[in-house]
Design a protein around this motif. Sequence first.
Motif, PDB file in Angstrom:
ATOM      1  N   GLY A 135      17.267  73.647  32.857  1.00  0.00           N
ATOM      2  CA  GLY A 135      18.291  72.648  32.625  1.00  0.00           C
ATOM      3  C   GLY A 135      19.283  73.069  31.560  1.00  0.00           C
ATOM      4  O   GLY A 135      19.083  74.056  30.847  1.00  0.00           O
ATOM      5  N   GLY A 136      20.368  72.298  31.457  1.00  0.00           N
ATOM      6  CA  GLY A 136      21.387  72.539  30.450  1.00  0.00           C
ATOM      7  C   GLY A 136      22.094  71.254  30.087  1.00  0.00           C
ATOM      8  O   GLY A 136      22.067  70.275  30.838  1.00  0.00           O
ATOM      9  N   LEU A 137      22.696  71.249  28.908  1.00  0.00           N
ATOM     10  CA  LEU A 137      23.498  70.115  28.448  1.00  0.00           C
ATOM     11  C   LEU A 137      24.824  70.685  27.994  1.00  0.00           C
ATOM     12  O   LEU A 137      24.858  71.680  27.266  1.00  0.00           O
ATOM     13  CB  LEU A 137      22.799  69.392  27.294  1.00  0.00           C
ATOM     14  N   LEU A 138      25.924  70.097  28.476  1.00  0.00           N
ATOM     15  CA  LEU A 138      27.232  70.572  28.085  1.00  0.00           C
ATOM     16  C   LEU A 138      28.091  69.437  27.586  1.00  0.00           C
ATOM     17  O   LEU A 138      27.886  68.274  27.929  1.00  0.00           O
ATOM     18  CB  LEU A 138      27.932  71.261  29.262  1.00  0.00           C
TER      19      LEU A 138
ATOM     20  N   ILE B 288      31.938  77.500  27.017  1.00  0.00           N
ATOM     21  CA  ILE B 288      32.026  76.071  26.741  1.00  0.00           C
ATOM     22  C   ILE B 288      30.872  75.694  25.813  1.00  0.00           C
ATOM     23  O   ILE B 288      29.939  76.479  25.643  1.00  0.00           O
ATOM     24  CB  ILE B 288      31.954  75.241  28.054  1.00  0.00           C
ATOM     25  N   GLU B 289      30.938  74.510  25.180  1.00  0.00           N
ATOM     26  CA  GLU B 289      29.814  74.062  24.353  1.00  0.00           C
ATOM     27  C   GLU B 289      28.639  73.774  25.277  1.00  0.00           C
ATOM     28  O   GLU B 289      28.704  72.871  26.114  1.00  0.00           O
ATOM     29  CB  GLU B 289      30.177  72.807  23.558  1.00  0.00           C
ATOM     30  N   TYR B 290      27.568  74.550  25.131  1.00  0.00           N
ATOM     31  CA  TYR B 290      26.495  74.529  26.110  1.00  0.00           C
ATOM     32  C   TYR B 290      25.149  74.756  25.441  1.00  0.00           C
ATOM     33  O   TYR B 290      25.020  75.611  24.569  1.00  0.00           O
ATOM     34  CB  TYR B 290      26.730  75.630  27.163  1.00  0.00           C
ATOM     35  N   TYR B 291      24.152  73.995  25.875  1.00  0.00           N
ATOM     36  CA  TYR B 291      22.787  74.095  25.349  1.00  0.00           C
ATOM     37  C   TYR B 291      21.827  74.257  26.517  1.00  0.00           C
ATOM     38  O   TYR B 291      21.848  73.466  27.453  1.00  0.00           O
ATOM     39  CB  TYR B 291      22.414  72.829  24.573  1.00  0.00           C
ATOM     40  N   ARG B 292      20.990  75.292  26.456  1.00  0.00           N
ATOM     41  CA  ARG B 292      19.938  75.471  27.456  1.00  0.00           C
ATOM     42  C   ARG B 292      18.817  74.499  27.138  1.00  0.00           C
ATOM     43  O   ARG B 292      18.483  74.266  25.981  1.00  0.00           O
ATOM     44  CB  ARG B 292      19.415  76.905  27.413  1.00  0.00           C
ATOM     45  N   ILE B 293      18.242  73.900  28.182  1.00  0.00           N
ATOM     46  CA  ILE B 293      17.122  72.967  28.012  1.00  0.00           C
ATOM     47  C   ILE B 293      15.862  73.653  28.510  1.00  0.00           C
ATOM     48  O   ILE B 293      15.797  74.086  29.660  1.00  0.00           O
ATOM     49  CB  ILE B 293      17.341  71.660  28.804  1.00  0.00           C
ATOM     50  N   ASP B 294      14.877  73.758  27.632  1.00  0.00           N
ATOM     51  CA  ASP B 294      13.574  74.280  28.025  1.00  0.00           C
ATOM     52  C   ASP B 294      12.650  73.114  28.328  1.00  0.00           C
ATOM     53  O   ASP B 294      12.381  72.272  27.474  1.00  0.00           O
ATOM     54  CB  ASP B 294      12.966  75.134  26.911  1.00  0.00           C
ATOM     55  N   THR B 295      12.197  73.043  29.589  1.00  0.00           N
ATOM     56  CA  THR B 295      11.213  72.050  30.011  1.00  0.00           C
ATOM     57  C   THR B 295      10.007  72.812  30.543  1.00  0.00           C
ATOM     58  O   THR B 295      10.032  74.040  30.613  1.00  0.00           O
ATOM     59  CB  THR B 295      11.762  71.125  31.127  1.00  0.00           C
ATOM     60  N   ASP B 296       8.986  72.104  30.935  1.00  0.00           N
ATOM     61  CA  ASP B 296       7.801  72.755  31.486  1.00  0.00           C
ATOM     62  C   ASP B 296       7.977  73.129  32.956  1.00  0.00           C
ATOM     63  O   ASP B 296       7.134  73.809  33.521  1.00  0.00           O
ATOM     64  CB  ASP B 296       6.573  71.851  31.341  1.00  0.00           C
ATOM     65  N   THR B 297       9.060  72.666  33.588  1.00  0.00           N
ATOM     66  CA  THR B 297       9.221  72.923  35.023  1.00  0.00           C
ATOM     67  C   THR B 297      10.612  73.460  35.334  1.00  0.00           C
ATOM     68  O   THR B 297      10.851  74.648  35.230  1.00  0.00           O
ATOM     69  CB  THR B 297       8.951  71.646  35.838  1.00  0.00           C
ATOM     70  N   ILE B 298      11.546  72.621  35.691  1.00  0.00           N
ATOM     71  CA  ILE B 298      12.875  73.027  36.158  1.00  0.00           C
ATOM     72  C   ILE B 298      13.748  73.462  34.976  1.00  0.00           C
ATOM     73  O   ILE B 298      13.575  73.004  33.863  1.00  0.00           O
ATOM     74  CB  ILE B 298      13.528  71.870  36.947  1.00  0.00           C
TER      75      ILE B 298
END
Length: 125
Positions: A49-52, A37-47
Amino acid sequence: MNTIGFFEIQSSNPFRDIAFYESVFGWKFIKEEFVPIEYYRIDTDTIYGGLLKRPASVPPIGTGTNAFTCSMQVENFDKTAATILANGGQVALPKFAIPGRCWQGYFLDLYHNTFGIFQVDEQAK
């Protein structure tokens, strides 16, 4: 295990929303080319995440929460999924691989709240 280890944002317009979260929080978004699926990994300093790309219409204002989805890290995806179903939960989006990272899937609880589970597996594909 069995704690919130991942959040996701559904988006009708990923490019717009990525720009918003990058500007507001400084998060970095990486497109996952091998996810089905159209999907983006989110890099944060803690947890993690992803955006789809949102798979359905946005719920109308006033009909309930339109929110982030949280996923619990579990030791065994299939065993946990069976327990969810045995207790009256439903599959919202079947198990799929995020290659080289994990197995992911989504469920509905008894009140149709969406939640996810994932099992870390670098061999997932």
